[in-house]
Design an enzyme around this catalytic site. Structure first.
Site, PDB file in Angstrom:
ATOM      1  N   ASN A 109       0.800  -1.219   0.000  1.00 17.59           N
ATOM      2  CA  ASN A 109       0.000   0.000   0.000  1.00 17.59           C
ATOM      3  C   ASN A 109       0.839   1.278   0.000  1.00 17.59           C
ATOM      4  O   ASN A 109       0.296   2.363   0.179  1.00 17.59           O
ATOM      5  CB  ASN A 109      -0.948   0.020   1.208  1.00 17.59           C
ATOM      6  CG  ASN A 109      -1.784  -1.238   1.294  1.00 17.59           C
ATOM      7  OD1 ASN A 109      -1.541  -2.069   2.170  1.00 17.59           O
ATOM      8  ND2 ASN A 109      -2.720  -1.416   0.390  1.00 17.59           N
TER       9      ASN A 109
ATOM     10  N   ILE B  28       1.072   6.844   0.195  1.00 14.68           N
ATOM     11  CA  ILE B  28       0.365   5.847   1.000  1.00 14.68           C
ATOM     12  C   ILE B  28      -1.080   5.741   0.537  1.00 14.68           C
ATOM     13  O   ILE B  28      -1.768   6.751   0.422  1.00 14.68           O
ATOM     14  CB  ILE B  28       0.393   6.260   2.494  1.00 14.68           C
ATOM     15  CG1 ILE B  28       1.839   6.509   2.947  1.00 14.68           C
ATOM     16  CG2 ILE B  28      -0.290   5.204   3.361  1.00 14.68           C
ATOM     17  CD1 ILE B  28       1.955   7.341   4.207  1.00 14.68           C
ATOM     18  N   CYS B  29      -1.524   4.521   0.301  1.00 12.28           N
ATOM     19  CA  CYS B  29      -2.921   4.278  -0.050  1.00 12.28           C
ATOM     20  C   CYS B  29      -3.666   3.922   1.234  1.00 12.28           C
ATOM     21  O   CYS B  29      -3.561   2.801   1.730  1.00 12.28           O
ATOM     22  CB  CYS B  29      -3.022   3.142  -1.073  1.00 12.28           C
ATOM     23  SG  CYS B  29      -4.713   2.838  -1.596  1.00 12.28           S
ATOM     24  N   LEU B  30      -4.386   4.910   1.771  1.00  9.24           N
ATOM     25  CA  LEU B  30      -5.105   4.732   3.027  1.00  9.24           C
ATOM     26  C   LEU B  30      -6.310   5.667   2.997  1.00  9.24           C
ATOM     27  O   LEU B  30      -6.164   6.858   2.733  1.00  9.24           O
ATOM     28  CB  LEU B  30      -4.171   5.078   4.201  1.00  9.24           C
ATOM     29  CG  LEU B  30      -4.678   4.837   5.611  1.00  9.24           C
ATOM     30  CD1 LEU B  30      -4.986   3.355   5.853  1.00  9.24           C
ATOM     31  CD2 LEU B  30      -3.654   5.314   6.630  1.00  9.24           C
TER      32      LEU B  30
END
Length: 153
Positions: free
Chosen positions: A78, A85-87
């Protein structure tokens, strides 16, 4: 004005009561530029690693989320090679889950949790994600190697 007051309050709280394994501070004189460090959690491939992050606080904070990225390379499904950041909590609705009631401490804790529990179903790095899903031993080995190489003390 609202941003400055809130940020000073958040930074004071982060200095006196930081979440376990997380530190955050102002980078120089500019209040909108922060730095953070997250210690890799025990029993994760990031254990004993120290990961540096850059936090840019937008003018409209807290109505839009800070931009946070890893400065330390990390092998994670992620988090991409640029440290993005993939969040969900780092994005505005409708795609994201950012709310003004969240704060930098909460975001850093969420990132720390993501490090311990990757989400391979919403990857930024498809190759690392499939490795995580289908060859976890290799993923763990590579993540540990990257941690030793890039985040070791």
């Amino acid at each position: 004005m609202q941003r400055a007051t809130r940020l000073q309050r958040e930074l004071a709280l982060l200095a006196t009561e930081p979440p376990p394994g997380i530190t955050c501070w102002q980078d120089g004189q500019r209040l909108q530029e922060l730095r953070a460090q997250i210690l890799g959690g025990a029993d994760t491939p990031y254990e004993k690693g120290i990961f540096d992050l850059e936090i840019i606080v937008p003018e409209r904070y807290p109505f839009e989320p800070p931009k946070i990225r890893f400065l330390t390379p990390i092998y994670h499904p992620n988090i991409d090679s640029a440290g993005r950041i993939c969040l969900d909590v780092l994005k505005l609705p409708p795609k994201g889950a950012w709310r003004p009631s969240l704060n930098i401490s909460t975001l850093l804790s969420s990132i720390q949790l993501l490090m311990a529990e990757p989400n391979p179903d919403d990857p930024l790095m498809a190759d690392i994600s499939s490795e995580y899903k289908y060859n976890k031993q290799l993923f763990l080995l590579r993540a540990r190697e990257w941690t030793e190489k890039h985040a070791g003390q």
